[in-house]
Motif scaffolding. Structure first.
Motif, PDB file in Angstrom:
ATOM      1  N   ASP A  28      15.242  38.217  33.029  1.00 22.31           N
ATOM      2  CA  ASP A  28      16.331  38.114  32.061  1.00 22.31           C
ATOM      3  C   ASP A  28      16.879  39.509  31.800  1.00 22.31           C
ATOM      4  N   THR A  54      19.511  40.036  29.393  1.00 29.11           N
ATOM      5  CA  THR A  54      20.359  39.979  28.201  1.00 29.11           C
ATOM      6  C   THR A  54      19.826  40.789  27.021  1.00 29.11           C
ATOM      7  N   SER A  55      18.587  41.232  27.095  1.00 28.43           N
ATOM      8  CA  SER A  55      17.999  41.957  25.966  1.00 28.43           C
ATOM      9  C   SER A  55      18.716  43.287  25.732  1.00 28.43           C
ATOM     10  N   ASP A  56      18.821  43.655  24.447  1.00 36.46           N
ATOM     11  CA  ASP A  56      19.437  44.932  24.084  1.00 36.46           C
ATOM     12  C   ASP A  56      18.585  46.128  24.528  1.00 36.46           C
ATOM     13  N   TRP A  84      23.325  49.783  30.476  1.00 34.97           N
ATOM     14  CA  TRP A  84      24.040  49.386  31.690  1.00 34.97           C
ATOM     15  C   TRP A  84      23.659  50.195  32.923  1.00 34.97           C
ATOM     16  N   ARG A 115      21.219  47.425  33.828  1.00 38.17           N
ATOM     17  CA  ARG A 115      21.851  46.134  34.082  1.00 38.17           C
ATOM     18  C   ARG A 115      22.693  46.156  35.355  1.00 38.17           C
ATOM     19  N   SER A 157      17.529  39.862  40.273  1.00 40.27           N
ATOM     20  CA  SER A 157      16.844  38.656  39.808  1.00 40.27           C
ATOM     21  C   SER A 157      15.748  38.256  40.788  1.00 40.27           C
ATOM     22  N   ASN A 206      25.984  42.363  40.040  1.00 43.28           N
ATOM     23  CA  ASN A 206      26.201  42.847  38.673  1.00 43.28           C
ATOM     24  C   ASN A 206      27.534  43.558  38.532  1.00 43.28           C
ATOM     25  N   ALA A 240      24.504  40.375  36.261  1.00 37.51           N
ATOM     26  CA  ALA A 240      24.739  40.731  34.856  1.00 37.51           C
ATOM     27  C   ALA A 240      26.233  40.990  34.664  1.00 37.51           C
ATOM     28  N   LYS A 241      26.803  40.403  33.627  1.00 36.36           N
ATOM     29  CA  LYS A 241      28.227  40.540  33.372  1.00 36.36           C
ATOM     30  C   LYS A 241      28.462  41.340  32.094  1.00 36.36           C
ATOM     31  N   TRP A 242      29.496  42.165  32.110  1.00 42.29           N
ATOM     32  CA  TRP A 242      29.761  43.066  30.986  1.00 42.29           C
ATOM     33  C   TRP A 242      30.055  42.280  29.718  1.00 42.29           C
ATOM     34  N   ASN A 243      30.806  41.229  29.814  1.00 45.20           N
ATOM     35  CA  ASN A 243      31.148  40.426  28.637  1.00 45.20           C
ATOM     36  C   ASN A 243      30.530  39.035  28.767  1.00 45.20           C
TER      37      ASN A 243
END
Length: 245
Positions: free
Chosen positions: A174, A176-178, A182, A185, A190, A220, A242-245
């Motif tokens: 995953d 998505t964690s803060d 980037w 990311r 994966s 990504n 992974a997507k920026w938005n």
């Protein structure tokens, strides 16, 4: 390591099918045991992922990652049945580029204002200088790549060496964690894409060069390494990202 069923009564027709794979616990620096395992099982493809991370001491990193790789490669090239080694290198071999713009913006979670020139396998590896252990880890991977290149160009050695510069792989699969900025990311990989890459290498084994390096990441946003040779040689097309938005 031997797999055993618990002593639980089960009807004969319900007996599970045990895997045919064999599992061994072995220290990569134990040359005799490692040699016996490879020889006794007539192993022809080795996926070398044994390493300690940058959280260890410089001495341990050098011992396991460098000396251990030396031992494994030396054993493999002396066995006629070994055809290929997939060496788990790291995308961290080029993390030094993150210390300068435009790549350094990613570490601050700032969207780059210009297109990122992608680092290719022909660009020189540059370690980051975060701390001595991190630098030692990166240099150990550069060392492994250099050793693979050296062996692959030696007359009489027919083993193929594929160096996979793996992006960030985590246990949760995953991104998505803060906790992840980037710079991570953008080069995440994966589990699915990692497995796909290994499958593609195995499928294309016969047509691969004696030595090759591939960057291995998911699809990504702002990925700053060039994976074109993986697509061209292997038809490796990442499915996650992974997507920026």
């Amino acid at each position: 390591m031997k797999l055993q069923l618990e002593n639980t009564p089960v009807a004969e027709e319900q007996q599970p099918i045990l895997p045919k794979e064999k599992f061994y616990v072995c220290d990569i620096t134990d040359k005799n045991q490692l040699s016996r395992i490879i020889q006794d099982n007539q192993i022809n493809i080795i996926i070398h992922l044994a390493a300690v991370l940058e959280t260890e001491t410089t001495e341990k990193i050098n011992h396991i990652n460098c000396y251990g790789t030396d031992i494994l490669f030396d054993i493999a090239i002396k066995q006629e049945h070994v055809e290929m080694i997939i060496y788990g290198s790291s995308l961290m071999t080029v993390f030094g580029y993150l210390e300068n713009e435009p790549y350094s913006s990613l570490a601050k979670n700032i969207q780059p204002k210009q297109l990122l020139k992608k680092i290719t396998i022909n660009d020189p590896p540059i370690p980051s200088h975060v701390n001595p252990s991190s630098e030692a880890y990166i240099k150990s991977k550069i060392y492994g790549e250099g050793l693979a290149r050296q062996y692959s160009s030696t007359d009489g050695i027919n083993v193929k060496f594929i160096c996979a510069r793996l992006g960030g792989i985590n246990t949760t699969d995953d991104i998505t964690s803060d906790l992840y900025d980037w710079s991570y990311r953008a080069t995440w990989c994966s589990h699915c894409d990692l497995c796909q890459f290994i499958d593609r290498v195995l499928e294309n084994q016969l047509i691969l060069k004696q030595f090759q390096i591939y960057f291995v990441c998911s699809n990504n946003d702002f990925c700053w390494v060039d994976m074109d040779n993986g697509r061209e040689d292997l038809n490796f097309v990442p499915q996650d990202g992974a997507k920026w938005n």
